[in-house]
Design a protein around this motif. Structure first.
Motif, PDB file in Angstrom:
ATOM      1  N   THR A 175       0.811  -1.180  -0.052  1.00  8.78           N
ATOM      2  CA  THR A 175      -0.059  -0.027   0.055  1.00  8.78           C
ATOM      3  C   THR A 175       0.854   1.108  -0.028  1.00  8.78           C
ATOM      4  N   TYR A 176       0.449   2.255  -0.636  1.00  2.51           N
ATOM      5  CA  TYR A 176       1.071   3.751  -0.689  1.00  2.51           C
ATOM      6  C   TYR A 176       1.228   4.160   0.880  1.00  2.51           C
ATOM      7  N   ALA A 177       0.513   3.781   1.739  1.00  7.22           N
ATOM      8  CA  ALA A 177       0.433   4.223   3.235  1.00  7.22           C
ATOM      9  C   ALA A 177       1.716   3.631   3.760  1.00  7.22           C
ATOM     10  N   ASP A 178       1.882   2.243   3.481  1.00  6.64           N
ATOM     11  CA  ASP A 178       2.899   1.380   4.063  1.00  6.64           C
ATOM     12  C   ASP A 178       4.345   2.075   3.516  1.00  6.64           C
ATOM     13  N   VAL A 237       3.743   8.641  10.954  1.00  8.88           N
ATOM     14  CA  VAL A 237       2.647   9.625  10.142  1.00  8.88           C
ATOM     15  C   VAL A 237       1.386   9.121  10.722  1.00  8.88           C
ATOM     16  N   ASP A 238       0.835  10.005  11.507  1.00  3.39           N
ATOM     17  CA  ASP A 238      -0.757   9.629  11.822  1.00  3.39           C
ATOM     18  C   ASP A 238      -1.553   9.585  10.612  1.00  3.39           C
ATOM     19  N   MET A 277      -1.564  11.318   7.031  1.00  3.38           N
ATOM     20  CA  MET A 277      -1.632  10.306   5.933  1.00  3.38           C
ATOM     21  C   MET A 277      -2.683  10.441   5.036  1.00  3.38           C
ATOM     22  N   ASP A 278      -3.760  10.708   5.150  1.00  2.00           N
ATOM     23  CA  ASP A 278      -5.117  10.988   4.550  1.00  2.00           C
ATOM     24  C   ASP A 278      -4.613  12.162   3.605  1.00  2.00           C
ATOM     25  N   GLY A 292      -3.158  14.313  -1.519  1.00  2.00           N
ATOM     26  CA  GLY A 292      -2.202  15.225  -2.534  1.00  2.00           C
ATOM     27  C   GLY A 292      -1.773  14.351  -3.554  1.00  2.00           C
ATOM     28  N   LEU A 293      -1.718  13.042  -3.233  1.00  2.00           N
ATOM     29  CA  LEU A 293      -1.218  12.187  -4.598  1.00  2.00           C
ATOM     30  C   LEU A 293      -2.411  12.088  -5.454  1.00  2.00           C
ATOM     31  N   GLU A 294      -3.586  12.002  -4.934  1.00  2.00           N
ATOM     32  CA  GLU A 294      -4.699  11.891  -5.859  1.00  2.00           C
ATOM     33  C   GLU A 294      -4.712  13.302  -6.775  1.00  2.00           C
ATOM     34  N   ALA A 295      -4.713  14.388  -6.016  1.00  2.00           N
ATOM     35  CA  ALA A 295      -4.659  15.608  -6.646  1.00  2.00           C
ATOM     36  C   ALA A 295      -3.569  16.004  -7.539  1.00  2.00           C
TER      37      ALA A 295
END
Length: 244
Positions: free
Chosen positions: A40-43, A53-54, A58-59, A64-67
Motif C-alpha cells: 500500500t502507498y501508506a506503508d 505518520v498519523d 497520511m490522509d 495530495g497524490l490523488e490531486a
C-alpha cells in the motif's frame, strides 16, 4: 501473414477449417495488477519517511497524490513513460514530488517501486502458473515497465515458469504496439492466434486482440496478496477441469 480473419459486412469471409478457435498454446501475462501487486502507498510512504505518520497526516498526503494526477507537470510526464527507464523514473518521481511532504523522498519511493520485496504475488498466481505449465502451455511476461522484472519473479520463486520476458523500456515502445506481442510469440514459438494475453488494462492488454491474439482483461481493484480470479485463465485455456 496476418492471423486475423478477413471480414465482410456480416462477419468473417473464410472460417477456420474446424469452425472453432485453435487451442491456447501460450499465455502472456502482464505484471502489476495481474500477477503481482505492490504494498500500500501508506506503508511505503511511512517506510520512505522513516518516521511515524498519523492517520490524519497520511490522509492529507494520499489526497495530495490523488490531486497530483491532475497537476500539469505530472500530466506532461506521463505520455510514453514506459518507453525508457529514464522516462519511467521521471514520470513517477514528478508525481511523488507534487506532494511537498514526499518531494524529499521521491527517489526512495521510486526505488521501492523497483524493489522485489515490495511486491506480493496474488494468492492464486502460483496454482494458476502450475496448472498451465503442467498442461504444456508456455508462458511469457509482456509488461509496460521501466526496469527488469526478473529479479522480482525470482525472489518469489515464479521466474522458472516463464521463457519469454518482454519489457517495454527495452523495446522503446508500449502496449498495445503489436511489436511487443509478436516478439513474445516468436520467442515462445507460437502463433498469435494460439496465444492469450492476460492483463488489467482494457486498451493496453485488451489491445492484443488487434494483433491477432486472444485477450482477457481482469477487473481492477484487487489488493496485494488477495485472490485475483486467475482461475478464469484456466477456463479460457481449456483447463477448467483442473483445480489448484
Amino acid at each position: 501473414m496476418s492471423n486475423l480473419p478477413v471480414c465482410g459486412p456480416e462477419g468473417p469471409i473464410r472460417a477456420t477449417p474446424s469452425g472453432r478457435p485453435s487451442a491456447v498454446r501460450a499465455v502472456l501475462f502482464d505484471f502489476s495488477g495481474t500477477l503481482f501487486q505492490i504494498g500500500t502507498y501508506a506503508d511505503r510512504i511511512r517506510a520512505a519517511l522513516s518516521q511515524p505518520v498519523d492517520d490524519v497526516a497520511m490522509d492529507r498526503i494520499l489526497s495530495g497524490l490523488e490531486a497530483g494526477l491532475s497537476d500539469p507537470a505530472v500530466v506532461a510526464a506521463q505520455p510514453a513513460r514506459d518507453v525508457s527507464s529514464q522516462a519511467h523514473r521521471h514520470a513517477f518521481t514528478t508525481w511523488y514530488s507534487s506532494v511537498p511532504e514526499l518531494a524529499p523522498v521521491a527517489d526512495e519511493l521510486y526505488a521501492q517501486l523497483q524493489a522485489p520485496e515490495h511486491w506480493v504475488p496474488y494468492a492464486d498466481a502460483v496454482s494458476t502458473l502450475d496448472q498451465l505449465t503442467a498442461a504444456g502451455v508456455v508462458l511469457g511476461v509482456v509488461s509496460d515497465v521501466g526496469w527488469d522484472l526478473r529479479p522480482t519473479f525470482a525472489r518469489h520463486g515464479l521466474d522458472h515458469y516463464f521463457t519469454s520476458w518482454v519489457h517495454s523500456y527495452q523495446h522503446k515502445t508500449e502496449k498495445p504496439d503489436p511489436a511487443l506481442f509478436q516478439h513474445a510469440c516468436r520467442e515462445l514459438g507460437v502463433e498469435p492466434a494460439s496465444t492469450l494475453m492476460v492483463g488489467d488494462h482494457p486498451a493496453k492488454d485488451g489491445g492484443a486482440a488487434g494483433s491477432g491474439l486472444r485477450s482477457y482483461v481482469l477487473p481492477a481493484g484487487a489488493a496485494a496478496g488477495s485472490v485475483r480470479g486467475l482461475d478464469a485463465v484456466l477456463r479460457l485455456a481449456g483447463l477448467s477441469g483442473l483445480h489448484g
